[in-house]
Design a protein around this motif. Structure first.
Motif, PDB file in Angstrom:
ATOM      1  N   PRO A 287       0.680  -1.355   0.169  1.00 57.79           N
ATOM      2  CA  PRO A 287       0.114   0.099  -0.012  1.00 57.79           C
ATOM      3  C   PRO A 287       0.672   1.284  -0.027  1.00 57.79           C
ATOM      4  CG  PRO A 287      -0.051  -0.964   2.092  1.00 57.79           C
ATOM      5  CD  PRO A 287       0.764  -1.987   1.293  1.00 57.79           C
ATOM      6  N   ALA A 288       2.103   1.061   0.506  1.00 61.63           N
ATOM      7  CA  ALA A 288       3.034   2.302   0.471  1.00 61.63           C
ATOM      8  C   ALA A 288       3.208   2.969  -0.922  1.00 61.63           C
ATOM      9  CB  ALA A 288       4.142   2.081   1.182  1.00 61.63           C
ATOM     10  N   GLU A 289       3.029   2.090  -1.948  1.00 61.73           N
ATOM     11  CA  GLU A 289       3.304   2.518  -3.272  1.00 61.73           C
ATOM     12  C   GLU A 289       2.000   3.106  -4.117  1.00 61.73           C
ATOM     13  OE1 GLU A 289       6.282   2.383  -4.213  1.00 61.73           O
ATOM     14  OE2 GLU A 289       6.853   1.740  -2.235  1.00 61.73           O
ATOM     15  N   LEU A 290       0.997   3.100  -3.418  1.00 62.35           N
ATOM     16  CA  LEU A 290      -0.255   3.858  -3.975  1.00 62.35           C
ATOM     17  C   LEU A 290      -0.174   5.307  -4.614  1.00 62.35           C
ATOM     18  CD1 LEU A 290      -2.826   2.443  -1.514  1.00 62.35           C
ATOM     19  CD2 LEU A 290      -2.719   1.740  -3.817  1.00 62.35           C
ATOM     20  N   LYS A 291      -0.393   5.575  -5.590  1.00 60.75           N
ATOM     21  CA  LYS A 291      -0.264   6.845  -6.210  1.00 60.75           C
ATOM     22  C   LYS A 291      -1.534   7.875  -6.056  1.00 60.75           C
ATOM     23  CE  LYS A 291       3.738   5.120  -7.785  1.00 60.75           C
ATOM     24  NZ  LYS A 291       4.824   5.587  -7.053  1.00 60.75           N
ATOM     25  N   LYS A 296       0.906  12.986 -10.439  1.00 58.60           N
ATOM     26  CA  LYS A 296       0.735  13.036 -11.590  1.00 58.60           C
ATOM     27  C   LYS A 296       0.140  11.513 -12.080  1.00 58.60           C
ATOM     28  CE  LYS A 296       3.940  16.752 -12.432  1.00 58.60           C
ATOM     29  NZ  LYS A 296       4.966  17.304 -13.638  1.00 58.60           N
ATOM     30  N   ASN A 297      -0.169  10.730 -11.360  1.00 56.71           N
ATOM     31  CA  ASN A 297      -0.836   9.634 -11.597  1.00 56.71           C
ATOM     32  C   ASN A 297      -1.807   9.141 -10.275  1.00 56.71           C
ATOM     33  OD1 ASN A 297       0.803   8.331  -9.960  1.00 56.71           O
ATOM     34  ND2 ASN A 297       2.311   8.057 -11.508  1.00 56.71           N
ATOM     35  N   VAL A 298      -2.557   8.263 -10.618  1.00 59.85           N
ATOM     36  CA  VAL A 298      -3.456   7.714  -9.522  1.00 59.85           C
ATOM     37  C   VAL A 298      -3.713   6.395  -9.415  1.00 59.85           C
ATOM     38  CG1 VAL A 298      -5.544   8.286 -10.688  1.00 59.85           C
ATOM     39  CG2 VAL A 298      -5.574   8.623  -8.362  1.00 59.85           C
ATOM     40  N   SER A 299      -3.617   5.818  -8.187  1.00 62.95           N
ATOM     41  CA  SER A 299      -3.955   4.207  -8.214  1.00 62.95           C
ATOM     42  C   SER A 299      -5.626   4.301  -8.376  1.00 62.95           C
ATOM     43  CB  SER A 299      -3.398   3.842  -7.127  1.00 62.95           C
ATOM     44  OG  SER A 299      -2.067   3.697  -6.959  1.00 62.95           O
ATOM     45  N   VAL A 300      -6.070   3.296  -9.257  1.00 64.96           N
ATOM     46  CA  VAL A 300      -7.292   2.959  -9.331  1.00 64.96           C
ATOM     47  C   VAL A 300      -7.572   1.622  -9.350  1.00 64.96           C
ATOM     48  CG1 VAL A 300      -8.029   5.189 -10.605  1.00 64.96           C
ATOM     49  CG2 VAL A 300      -7.442   3.236 -11.793  1.00 64.96           C
ATOM     50  N   ALA A 323     -10.662   5.567  -7.389  1.00 66.25           N
ATOM     51  CA  ALA A 323      -9.390   6.032  -6.996  1.00 66.25           C
ATOM     52  C   ALA A 323      -9.261   5.463  -5.563  1.00 66.25           C
ATOM     53  CB  ALA A 323      -9.026   7.266  -6.895  1.00 66.25           C
ATOM     54  N   ILE A 324      -7.961   4.991  -5.169  1.00 65.14           N
ATOM     55  CA  ILE A 324      -7.429   4.446  -3.745  1.00 65.14           C
ATOM     56  C   ILE A 324      -6.942   5.436  -3.316  1.00 65.14           C
ATOM     57  CG2 ILE A 324      -6.722   2.347  -2.480  1.00 65.14           C
ATOM     58  CD1 ILE A 324      -6.728   0.862  -5.007  1.00 65.14           C
ATOM     59  N   LEU A 325      -7.583   6.218  -2.086  1.00 67.56           N
ATOM     60  CA  LEU A 325      -6.731   7.247  -1.383  1.00 67.56           C
ATOM     61  C   LEU A 325      -6.109   6.572  -0.197  1.00 67.56           C
ATOM     62  CD1 LEU A 325      -6.383  10.145  -0.815  1.00 67.56           C
ATOM     63  CD2 LEU A 325      -8.163  10.299   0.531  1.00 67.56           C
ATOM     64  N   PRO A 326      -4.733   6.618  -0.172  1.00 68.74           N
ATOM     65  CA  PRO A 326      -4.026   5.947   0.882  1.00 68.74           C
ATOM     66  C   PRO A 326      -4.283   6.814   2.490  1.00 68.74           C
ATOM     67  CG  PRO A 326      -2.544   6.970  -0.513  1.00 68.74           C
ATOM     68  CD  PRO A 326      -3.858   6.727  -1.273  1.00 68.74           C
ATOM     69  N   ALA A 327      -4.232   6.211   3.481  1.00 68.64           N
ATOM     70  CA  ALA A 327      -4.577   6.796   4.677  1.00 68.64           C
ATOM     71  C   ALA A 327      -3.431   5.761   5.525  1.00 68.64           C
ATOM     72  CB  ALA A 327      -5.684   6.741   5.233  1.00 68.64           C
ATOM     73  N   VAL A 328      -2.507   6.752   6.088  1.00 67.70           N
ATOM     74  CA  VAL A 328      -1.330   6.031   6.848  1.00 67.70           C
ATOM     75  C   VAL A 328      -2.036   6.175   8.521  1.00 67.70           C
ATOM     76  CG1 VAL A 328       1.000   6.224   7.683  1.00 67.70           C
ATOM     77  CG2 VAL A 328       0.156   7.093   5.526  1.00 67.70           C
TER      78      VAL A 328
END
Length: 982
Positions: A287-291, A296-300, A323-328
């Protein structure tokens, strides 16, 4: 960033299928789950009704699903507009809204036809219940099956589409928030010594605290998260659907920038919600690599569901991309749910709940949990949770407020808890405190004692193990990721003979009246002896020597007497003990509950109007041991009363035979008299409508009345205008209405805006006299309707109180009708003859008749044909009502010359009407009629076109002014045909 990829993301780019067919339809419809099983049962009116209900439910669900899709599309468009998305994105989303609206409309048309037929079938089934026949039921069963097939043709029974339900929007893009944890694993270190809270020397040989692992200690831990999808149809059979996820990172500027590892959403489990939506549990690898957009890109990701169609070919349905919005997530500490510590590292509210992070801190502080030595095991898991912080994209600041993760929820991160006893010795003889308990990895602590052989032995449920009392072992709690430590904390326990709380049976229970002085009551000396001292199995001396009464404080419990909370500011009253609480064995003490009015009122607002307060005694030898004594008070409802007997003949309607149910009295000006009252005296004492000319407040048989002596407390009553008042329509102006309103103090009635003197309609004095106001506003309302038409009334209520502070006792509502003093009627002498010489005329008295509210004529024609005042018992009636003027509104006169009623001025200018006074034509058509003689000296003159005319009718408006305002009427006049030319 360039967002041209969004149309692909939002509308199905990257959707792939295996061999077979591909479905991407977005109709939100329902299927006909389990219906065939119902149809196959024995056909009865009941089973037919059940089938119809199921069909209706599926129709409703289909409509709801379509509407939900439209709402989702609109929300996406609104978010894009708010986020100032590119024109291409907004255009695409607009098209999506249009398509969804079209589908809603089409589905409404198709389902509407089925629903109409279904209602007809339902009616037939209802009729069958009276005379059910097998042939008829079989026919209806056939019709239901046809409808079912039609519905299936529209909706279908296979999964046709998935639509992501966004939890949030990232720059206008539908998104799901995905939490994952980052941090550094811990390792135990250190030893310590010092003096513990009990004053003894202690030694901790190892694991006194924990520190970050120096090398390769960083961790990233994925969690299980949930996403929700609309399912089409909403009750699709998902049993054999294989679920998975597609993942992409569109719009890489530099392909060489890709990380060595990429995130990967992985399906875990799913369940269908009650509304038909699908809730999917998933995990993202790496998950740490989610954009994100800033990269300038986005994980979907998109959810896929694969099943075999009727041709045994795989069919894959793919949702729209989100889109997948990462939450730490940063794990901060293991903590107690409610128990408090002195660890000041907690950043959640004012109280400290986190476990100690050093063994020495736990040793130096008082124990957090008391454990009864022979009370069985203690489940530590019931006390614990985890504190953490969370922030989107990157870790939250160090001082961010802590959030709470439930004990069981750490499993979403693949974590678990482990427990062990901390090696901990006390005193010069190095007593091993850790031998006085054991704990397993399920968090179950067992109090133990050391037997004659030096072995740790669990305490029994009898008195074996009493030597463990007073020991303070420490448990080390660890949050683990496999064999790695994520967090740790220390819990100090105190093994006691008895837990810190003993609750006695209820010693006092009373119902108290709701009165101005509140109440004062409590236990007696014999209650102290039999219910408290005896229950504690003590002598009076032992009790006094063992406990102190906790003065000035009262307590409540919300969890079956497990814990007690102090009542802030003693808002329910105070419990006090008598001054005899001494070691005098010949006296017993009493405890008294005293509550003033506000405190009593606070109790009355609680559920059941009841509360149990606890008095508290604290042990003199063990300051953590308390005895709680329960006192219960219920505040009785306020008394229920009646309001005396109504005088039957004064109350209406007469069609109601039960006098108590009659709800209206009438009010009028006084009857004409030679002296005493005048027409201006429009008032009435409302008490006169009750027997004895007084409202007699009396108790009913209601249960709560047993607690009240109203003769001692005293009662009073008054009359008020009710808060709800009628609206009066103006019969002369279509659509015009007048709203009556009660004034601020409810003793005055207004029209329109309250508390404006010019709007006053009526008032009620302190003695119960209701007076009708002589304002223009009041007069206007009074003259809208005749005295026989019940349109003008006010809602009045009797408001009763009791006790010296005037507590509300009850109300009774009734109506007061205001009768118009005078009515205008058509005159029976109003007749013109066409073509009379010099015009046809009638005297003013011929034009109308006047009667008062008693139906008594006010004017009469004497033997000489002259109008004069009617006389009743020596009283002249006409002058009593103080008539002033009459306006003959010739300009608005009407006729039926054309066969329909129209204004004369619209039909012909040859028909002439005029008013003359003593032979002279009036310029204003307004005549002073203070003297009845004017009715004879004023004439209405009619002239026509000097040709022939047939019989017709004239209607002439008049406005008569008298003391109580202006009466408006239309006088009807017959016009006979031209003389000798019928």
């Amino acid at each position: 960033m360039n967002k041209k990829f969004l149309s692909a993301i939002l509308f199905g780019a990257l959707m792939v299928t295996s061999t077979g067919t591909f479905v991407s339809c977005k109709d939100y419809d329902d299927d006909i789950d389990n219906l065939q099983g119902q149809i196959d049962k024995l056909v009865t009116p009941e089973t037919l009704s059940a089938q119809i209900a199921q069909l209706q439910a599926n129709i409703d669900a289909a409509k709801q699903s379509a509407s939900s899709e439209l709402a989702t599309a609109k929300a996406a468009l609104e978010a894009a507009i708010a986020g100032k998305a590119d024109t291409a994105v907004i255009t695409s989303l607009t098209e999506k809204v249009t398509a969804a609206q079209t589908k809603v409309d089409n589905l409404e048309d198709k389902l509407g036809a089925i629903e109409s037929t279904l209602n007809s079938v339902k009616s037939d089934v209802d009729n069958l219940k009276q005379n059910a026949g097998k042939v008829e039921m079989a026919e209806i069963d056939r019709r239901i099956k046809e409808l079912r097939n039609e519905l299936l043709a529209i909706i279908g029974d296979k999964l046709s589409s998935l639509v992501f339900v966004p939890a949030l929007y990232e720059n206008g893009i539908e998104a799901a928030r995905y939490p994952y944890a980052q941090g550094i694993y811990k390792a135990f270190t250190g030893k310590s010594e010092g003096n513990n809270a009990e004053g003894a020397k202690f030694t901790i040989a190892e694991k006194n605290t924990f520190i970050n692992v120096a090398d390769e200690g960083d961790y990233t831990i994925s969690s299980l998260a949930k996403a929700v999808y609309h399912v089409n149809p909403t009750t699709a059979n998902l049993t054999n659907v294989a679920w998975g996820f597609l993942y992409s990172e569109p719009e890489y500027v530099d392909a060489s920038a890709r990380a060595a590892v990429t995130p990967k959403p992985v399906y875990s489990t799913s369940r269908q919600l009650a509304n038909g939506d699908l809730e999917v549990v998933y995990k993202v690898e790496n998950p740490a690599e989610l954009k994100i957009v800033a990269d300038k890109n986005v994980s979907v990701m998109a959810l896929t569901g694969t099943y075999q169609n009727e041709e045994a070919k795989d069919t894959t349905v793919t949702s729209d991309y989100a889109a997948i919005l990462p939450a730490v997530v940063t794990f901060k500490a293991i903590a107690f749910n409610t128990l408090e510590t002195e660890n000041n590292a907690c950043a959640l509210g004012a109280k400290q709940h986190e476990l100690y992070i050093k063994g020495e801190d736990a040793a130096k502080k008082d124990a957090t949990i008391d454990v009864k030595y022979n009370g069985g095991t203690l489940d530590l898991t019931q006390y614990l949770n985890v504190h953490y912080t969370q922030a989107d994209i990157k870790a939250a600041a160090d001082d961010a407020e802590h959030q709470i993760m439930a004990y069981a929820d750490v499993a979403d991160y693949g974590l678990h808890f482990e427990y062990e006893m901390l090696g901990y010795k006390t005193g010069a003889n190095n007593t091993e405190e850790n031998k006085y308990g054991t704990v397993n990895n399920n968090g179950i602590f067992t109090p133990c004692y050391v037997n004659a052989n030096g072995n740790t032995t669990p305490c029994s449920t009898n008195e074996d193990g009493i030597s463990a009392v007073g020991r303070t072992p420490i448990v080390l709690v660890k949050l683990m990721d496999g064999e790695n430590i994520v967090l740790a904390g220390y819990v100090k326990l105190h093994i006691v003979k008895d837990l810190g709380i003993q609750t006695l049976p209820e010693v006092f229970n009373a119902t108290k009246p709701y009165v101005c002085d509140g109440f004062e009551d409590g236990i007696t000396w014999d209650d102290m002896s039999g219910k408290i001292i005896e229950a504690l199995k003590m002598t009076k001396a032992e009790f006094v020597n063992s406990f102190n009464f906790v003065a000035g404080k009262t307590y409540i419990t919300n969890d079956s007497q497990k814990t007690f909370a102090e009542v802030e500011n003693n808002v329910y009253g105070e419990l006090t003990i008598s001054s005899d609480f001494t070691n005098v064995t010949t006296t017993n003490d009493i405890i008294t509950w005293t509550a003033d009015f506000d405190e009593m009122d606070a109790i009355s607002k609680l559920e059941g109007r009841t509360i149990t307060l606890y008095a508290c005694f604290q042990s003199k030898t063990d300051t953590k041991f308390f005895v709680y004594v329960p006192f219960t008070v219920t505040i009785a409802k306020q008394p229920e009363v009646t309001f005396g007997d109504k005088i039957k003949a004064y109350w209406y309607p007469t069609t109601e035979s039960t006098v108590a149910k009659r709800d209206t009295v009438r009010m009028n000006v006084p009857s004409p008299a030679a002296s005493d009252k005048t027409v201006k005296d429009y008032y009435k004492d409302l008490d006169d409508n009750f027997e004895g000319n007084v409202v007699k407040v009396a108790k009913t048989s209601a249960t709560q009345n047993q607690y009240y002596d109203l003769e001692v407390l005293g009662t009073a009553y008054s009359y008020e205008f009710a808060a709800t008042q009628p609206e009066i329509a103006d019969p002369n102006q279509n659509g015009v209405k007048y709203q009556l309103v009660s004034g601020t103090d409810h003793t005055k009635l207004y029209v329109g805006t309250a508390d404006v003197e010019d709007n006053l309609v009526a008032s009620i004095a302190a003695d119960g006299t209701l007076t009708y106001a002589a304002t223009d506003s009041a007069k206007k309302l009074l003259n809208l309707y005749g005295h026989l038409i019940p349109k003008h009334f006010a809602n009045v209520e009797i408001v009763a109180t009791y006790d010296e502070c005037k507590l509300a006792l009850g109300t009774e509502n009734f109506k007061v009708r205001f009768l118009r003093p005078v009515d205008v009627l058509d005159g029976d002498q109003a007749k013109f003859i066409d073509a009379q010489a010099n015009g046809s005329s009638i005297v003013l008295g011929d034009l109308f008749d006047l009667k008062d509210w008693r139906e008594e004529a006010l004017i009469v024609k004497n033997a000489a044909g002259v109008y004069e005042s009617a006389v009743e018992n020596g009283v002249s009636l006409y002058p009593y009502y103080e008539f002033e003027t009459i306006k003959v509104d010739i300009a608005n006169a009407e006729c039926d010359l054309t066969g329909t009623r129209k204004k004369v001025s619209e039909v012909t200018d040859k028909l002439q009407l005029s008013v003359t006074e003593n032979g002279a034509e009036s310029a204003t058509n307004i005549v002073n009629i203070a003297e009845v003689a004017a009715l004879n000296t004023t004439r209405i003159v009619y002239k026509n076109n000097e040709g022939n005319v047939q019989k017709f009718t004239l209607w002439i408006p008049v406005e008569i002014t008298y003391y109580w305002g202006t009466l408006k009427a239309v006088a009807k006049c017959d016009v006979e045909s031209t003389k000798a030319n019928q």
